[in-house]
Design an enzyme around this catalytic site. Sequence first.
Site, PDB file in Angstrom:
ATOM      1  CG  ASP A 138       8.832  16.832   9.809  1.00  0.00           C
ATOM      2  OD1 ASP A 138       9.248  15.669   9.599  1.00  0.00           O
ATOM      3  OD2 ASP A 138       7.832  17.305   9.226  1.00  0.00           O
ATOM      4  NE  ARG A 139       7.110  19.501   4.849  1.00  0.00           N
ATOM      5  CZ  ARG A 139       7.694  19.187   3.686  1.00  0.00           C
ATOM      6  NH1 ARG A 139       8.523  18.158   3.630  1.00  0.00           N
ATOM      7  NH2 ARG A 139       7.475  19.897   2.611  1.00  0.00           N
TER       8      ARG A 139
ATOM      9  CG  HIS B 243       5.207  10.893   4.179  1.00  0.00           C
ATOM     10  ND1 HIS B 243       6.221   9.973   4.420  1.00  0.00           N
ATOM     11  CD2 HIS B 243       5.627  12.064   4.736  1.00  0.00           C
ATOM     12  CE1 HIS B 243       7.190  10.571   5.089  1.00  0.00           C
ATOM     13  NE2 HIS B 243       6.868  11.832   5.285  1.00  0.00           N
TER      14      HIS B 243
ATOM     15  CE1 TYR C 279       6.190  15.658   3.781  1.00  0.00           C
ATOM     16  CE2 TYR C 279       4.376  16.915   4.732  1.00  0.00           C
ATOM     17  CZ  TYR C 279       5.470  16.086   4.880  1.00  0.00           C
ATOM     18  OH  TYR C 279       5.855  15.676   6.129  1.00  0.00           O
TER      19      TYR C 279
ATOM     20  CG  HIS D  69      10.272  12.524  13.365  1.00  0.00           C
ATOM     21  ND1 HIS D  69      11.308  13.085  12.637  1.00  0.00           N
ATOM     22  CD2 HIS D  69       9.168  13.240  13.051  1.00  0.00           C
ATOM     23  CE1 HIS D  69      10.839  14.094  11.910  1.00  0.00           C
ATOM     24  NE2 HIS D  69       9.539  14.207  12.153  1.00  0.00           N
TER      25      HIS D  69
END
Length: 290
Positions: A105-106, A150, A210, A270
């Site tokens: 992910d990030r 988001h 983000y 995920h």
Amino acid sequence: MGPMPTISDFDYQRVPVADGVSLNAAVGGSGPPIVLLHGFPQTHLMWRHVARDLAADHTVIVPDLRGYGESDKPSHGYSKRTMAADTVALARALGHDRFALAGHDRGALVAFRAGLDHPGTITRLACLDVLPTLDMWDVMRGASAAVGFHLYLMAQPPGLPEQLIAGAPDAFFGHFLDVWTNDPSAIPPDVRAAYLDACRAAVPSIVADYRASAGVDVKHDTADREAGNRLRMPVTVLQQDWGAALGYDAVALWEAWAADLRHETVTCGHFIAEEAPAEVAKSLRALLER
């Protein structure tokens, strides 16, 4: 609130990586080094199963990203370029000038940037359940893109996103922990509570991370694409079949960035490293042998 869960048999330390910024890192095992970077809305704990598996024959370094968990949360410095530099500085401080790197992910976006910016340092690269930033924005269109709401919320100028999320942090962060998992038991109550506690204390820095991906990270990726820069090391990508849901060819998007690519589609949710840790560890071991 009970004590924060940890990765058993790992040592914890705070490592300075930049001016005024130290990262919390769990370190275990011995052998060739690999760094594991977590994603949203989580901490280094998401790697707890995979890290212990790999520690049988590797030095495994598992930090909280800047702005997350127990790491420092400066008011700025959330470009993936800066966070990638944190990662290189962390490994170097622990005695490793070259290392394998896996991110989810990030953390996978940080790992991707580290691979482009530090090709002589990153020996192997694994990215779990993301697309590179440029491609992510390109495929988000129409009603199907609502799944990524988001991304758009946290792309807004400072103020509103922070206020809205801080107003109901457990509802916001808990939403993703719930809807992104196929097997709720993969994130037990104590770990879920630890994630929520960590996120609740990090709203401004998570939003800043983000927000960077709607601004400076796009500029950096665009510059690399225009210059023809690609990942030079062996790359493994593990991801859900988002292409089927959103209408794109994930393999083609990744092949544009990585010459030596293995792309694997998973059937779990995920949170791959928690839902299918044996599969992830096996895939990472195969990458490390390439």
